[in-house]
Design a protein around this motif. Structure first.
Motif, PDB file in Angstrom:
ATOM      1  N   MET A   1       0.841  -1.188   0.000  1.00  0.00           N
ATOM      2  CA  MET A   1       0.000   0.000   0.000  1.00  0.00           C
ATOM      3  C   MET A   1       0.874   1.235   0.000  1.00  0.00           C
ATOM      4  O   MET A   1       1.874   1.307   0.699  1.00  0.00           O
ATOM      5  N   THR A   2       0.481   2.223  -0.791  1.00  0.00           N
ATOM      6  CA  THR A   2       1.129   3.526  -0.736  1.00  0.00           C
ATOM      7  C   THR A   2       0.081   4.568  -0.402  1.00  0.00           C
ATOM      8  O   THR A   2      -1.044   4.503  -0.899  1.00  0.00           O
ATOM      9  N   VAL A   3       0.421   5.512   0.472  1.00  0.00           N
ATOM     10  CA  VAL A   3      -0.500   6.574   0.840  1.00  0.00           C
ATOM     11  C   VAL A   3      -0.113   7.828   0.079  1.00  0.00           C
ATOM     12  O   VAL A   3       1.005   8.311   0.183  1.00  0.00           O
TER      13      VAL A   3
ATOM     14  N   PRO B   1      -6.235  10.117   0.240  1.00  0.00           N
ATOM     15  CA  PRO B   1      -6.175   9.129  -0.847  1.00  0.00           C
ATOM     16  C   PRO B   1      -5.228   7.974  -0.505  1.00  0.00           C
ATOM     17  O   PRO B   1      -4.209   8.162   0.167  1.00  0.00           O
ATOM     18  N   HIS B   2      -5.561   6.791  -0.987  1.00  0.00           N
ATOM     19  CA  HIS B   2      -4.721   5.605  -0.834  1.00  0.00           C
ATOM     20  C   HIS B   2      -4.645   4.888  -2.174  1.00  0.00           C
ATOM     21  O   HIS B   2      -5.637   4.813  -2.907  1.00  0.00           O
ATOM     22  N   ASN B   3      -3.468   4.349  -2.462  1.00  0.00           N
ATOM     23  CA  ASN B   3      -3.293   3.506  -3.649  1.00  0.00           C
ATOM     24  C   ASN B   3      -2.768   2.145  -3.220  1.00  0.00           C
ATOM     25  O   ASN B   3      -1.874   2.055  -2.374  1.00  0.00           O
ATOM     26  N   PHE B   4      -3.323   1.107  -3.811  1.00  0.00           N
ATOM     27  CA  PHE B   4      -2.973  -0.264  -3.446  1.00  0.00           C
ATOM     28  C   PHE B   4      -2.579  -1.040  -4.701  1.00  0.00           C
ATOM     29  O   PHE B   4      -3.240  -0.938  -5.735  1.00  0.00           O
TER      30      PHE B   4
ATOM     31  N   SER C   1      -8.127  -7.512   0.346  1.00  0.00           N
ATOM     32  CA  SER C   1      -6.694  -7.234   0.410  1.00  0.00           C
ATOM     33  C   SER C   1      -6.428  -5.907   1.114  1.00  0.00           C
ATOM     34  O   SER C   1      -5.503  -5.791   1.933  1.00  0.00           O
ATOM     35  N   ILE C   2      -7.246  -4.913   0.835  1.00  0.00           N
ATOM     36  CA  ILE C   2      -7.105  -3.604   1.483  1.00  0.00           C
ATOM     37  C   ILE C   2      -7.368  -3.721   2.981  1.00  0.00           C
ATOM     38  O   ILE C   2      -6.654  -3.129   3.804  1.00  0.00           O
ATOM     39  N   ARG C   3      -8.397  -4.488   3.335  1.00  0.00           N
ATOM     40  CA  ARG C   3      -8.702  -4.681   4.769  1.00  0.00           C
ATOM     41  C   ARG C   3      -7.488  -5.243   5.502  1.00  0.00           C
ATOM     42  O   ARG C   3      -7.124  -4.773   6.590  1.00  0.00           O
ATOM     43  N   LYS C   4      -6.854  -6.225   4.893  1.00  0.00           N
ATOM     44  CA  LYS C   4      -5.684  -6.835   5.522  1.00  0.00           C
ATOM     45  C   LYS C   4      -4.524  -5.856   5.607  1.00  0.00           C
ATOM     46  O   LYS C   4      -3.812  -5.804   6.621  1.00  0.00           O
TER      47      LYS C   4
ATOM     48  N   GLN D   1     -12.533  -6.417  11.127  1.00  0.00           N
ATOM     49  CA  GLN D   1     -13.813  -6.457  10.419  1.00  0.00           C
ATOM     50  C   GLN D   1     -14.196  -5.038  10.016  1.00  0.00           C
ATOM     51  O   GLN D   1     -13.804  -4.072  10.670  1.00  0.00           O
ATOM     52  N   TRP D   2     -14.981  -4.935   8.963  1.00  0.00           N
ATOM     53  CA  TRP D   2     -15.562  -3.647   8.625  1.00  0.00           C
ATOM     54  C   TRP D   2     -16.954  -3.829   8.062  1.00  0.00           C
ATOM     55  O   TRP D   2     -17.376  -4.936   7.729  1.00  0.00           O
ATOM     56  N   ALA D   3     -17.675  -2.723   7.992  1.00  0.00           N
ATOM     57  CA  ALA D   3     -19.041  -2.731   7.472  1.00  0.00           C
ATOM     58  C   ALA D   3     -19.024  -2.316   6.005  1.00  0.00           C
ATOM     59  O   ALA D   3     -18.056  -1.729   5.511  1.00  0.00           O
ATOM     60  N   ILE D   4     -20.108  -2.626   5.319  1.00  0.00           N
ATOM     61  CA  ILE D   4     -20.237  -2.320   3.891  1.00  0.00           C
ATOM     62  C   ILE D   4     -21.552  -1.593   3.651  1.00  0.00           C
ATOM     63  O   ILE D   4     -22.593  -1.962   4.209  1.00  0.00           O
ATOM     64  N   LEU D   5     -21.498  -0.572   2.810  1.00  0.00           N
ATOM     65  CA  LEU D   5     -22.694   0.044   2.239  1.00  0.00           C
ATOM     66  C   LEU D   5     -22.623  -0.175   0.735  1.00  0.00           C
ATOM     67  O   LEU D   5     -21.709   0.322   0.074  1.00  0.00           O
TER      68      LEU D   5
END
Length: 441
Positions: free
Chosen positions: A1-3, A17-20, A128-131, A137-141
């Motif tokens: 990951m790069t920020v 912003p984040h780039n993965f 992959s981003i979560r890891k 855990q996260w929520a989704i909309l």
């Protein structure tokens, strides 16, 4: 990951912003990598360690919204969460899919490459981003197609999710797209009938426009010939709220007489081009039918089903005019300027029958994650009865079925809708975790 260091503040919100870097093909990482972009949004003065909510955009093939201000669903979400706006692979600031980026590939290479841009890999990107974030855990909309992605995520990685909020996007987990289009053509016909009841003169206006297009060579500002079929496609707007009147305004300003000759006004033609999202977001046209495919081909489903609904095929003065809706047809790759180079790839994708699974019925049937859904009774794009069929298979899924909104309810009244879904989810969560009553003996 790069920020990306180009974070900024606006309206009391911090945007980061984040780039993965992720594999194109998770089963075969040696095929190379792509970039996935996501934008973190949080309150500037918020010191609380809030959980994450990931937003999945509708589509397929459209980036996450570029939100302006602390309002709508975002305002409600930020009370409880920090938000991640995901540009799904192939869109926005992620590695882009367009006629330009695919230009140097053969049709087979294009089709093979595009086959990796469905919900299953969108979800694997999010996982992959979560890891990489180190989040348990996260929520989704999920809105519309984003809801489809949400159920794919729940099928593949249920342990990674705390809550699901879905608006206008509960799919069938097994039906062929033919079933979907049978339902949506019916809904589209009903929307047409409602529009022409409200504006009786619009039928004559539409026929004048259609007849003019049949009898004259008319070109859009990009040099593309404008046809009846393209004109019919602006009916996709009928799936959104408050679009009947703007559509009528366009119709009454379509034709003008110059030196005794009837021509189409430039502003009307420019508006028609602006409404052709297929030009700038080709994933929508290329992969739209495949979002329903698991082990079978679509074989241009909407085109075949349309032949059973002859009222949508305008034949001239004696015909009644009907707009079409959220459907993709093979002729689009012969007419739309930016889709023409992708015609052969589109045919290969329509014929492809070895699509992988998007949903796991057993996992969904044993689901323990609270799922709260807004299901719109008159939805022109996602049929209510099909959504209810899926929800009946899923424990912990609660549906708010309403005719107050069209498919774009989240955009129209997002703060209220998300607030209701969060309340529903909280009730399910507390019921799960409350002490069980003792049985008296």
């Amino acid at each position: 990951m790069t920020v990306n260091t180009a974070s900024f503040i606006d309206s009391g919100l911090r945007f980061t912003p984040h780039n993965f870097i992720v594999p194109l093909d998770y089963q075969h990482p040696d095929k190379g990598n792509i970039n996935v972009f996501a934008r973190e949004v949080s309150l500037v003065d918020d010191t609380a360690d809030k959980p994450w909510l990931v937003y999945f955009q509708g589509g397929p093939g459209f980036p996450s919204p570029r939100l302006n201000g602390n309002n709508g669903w975002l305002k409600r979400a930020l009370q409880d969460y920090k938000v991640l706006l995901l540009d799904q692979r192939g869109t926005g600031n992620s590695t882009l899919i367009s006629h330009q980026t695919l230009a140097n590939q053969t049709p087979q290479q294009q089709a093979d490459y595009l086959s990796h841009f469905r919900a299953d890999n969108i979800v694997r990107d999010a996982e992959s981003i979560r890891k990489q974030f180190g989040v348990k855990q996260w929520a989704i909309l999920g809105q519309s197609f984003g809801g489809f992605c949400s159920l794919t995520y729940l099928s593949l990685f249920p342990e990674s999710l705390s809550r699901l909020f879905i608006t206008g996007g509960v799919p069938s987990i097994s039906r062929h797209p033919d079933d979907v289009y049978q339902a949506t053509f019916k809904r589209t016909r009903e929307k047409n009938q409602a529009f022409f009841r409200q504006f009786p003169h619009a039928q004559a206006l539409c026929k004048n426009i259609a007849n003019h297009l049949m009898n004259n060579d008319v070109y859009l500002p990009n040099g593309q010939r404008f046809t009846v079929e393209q004109f019919q496609q602006i009916g996709i707007n009928f799936g959104m709220s408050d679009t009947f009147l703007p559509t009528y305004y366009h119709l009454e300003n379509a034709l003008i007489e110059v030196n005794g000759e009837t021509i189409m006004r430039y502003e009307f033609l420019n508006e028609m081009l602006m409404q052709q999202g297929f030009q700038t977001n080709p994933i929508y046209a290329l992969l739209h039918e495949s979002i329903y495919c698991q082990g079978f081909s679509s074989n241009w489903s909407a085109h075949r089903v349309r032949q059973e609904h002859s009222e949508f095929n305008y034949l001239g003065e004696e015909s009644e005019f009907y707009f079409t809706g959220e459907m993709v047809f093979p002729w689009m790759f012969e007419q739309y300027e930016c889709l023409k180079p992708l015609k052969e790839a589109a045919n290969l994708l329509a014929e492809k029958s070895d699509w992988g699974k998007l949903y796991d019925a057993e996992t969904l049937a044993n689901n323990s994650v609270p799922v709260s859904c807004a299901v719109y009774a008159d939805d022109m794009f996602v049929e209510m009865d099909i959504s209810r069929e899926t929800l009946a298979l899923m424990p912990n899924a609660k549906a708010w079925i309403t005719n107050e909104y069209e498919h774009n309810g989240l955009r129209a009244d997002g703060e209220h809708i998300l607030s209701k879904l969060i309340t529903m989810g909280n009730h399910t969560y507390h019921c799960q975790h409350s002490p069980q009553p003792r049985t008296m003996r």
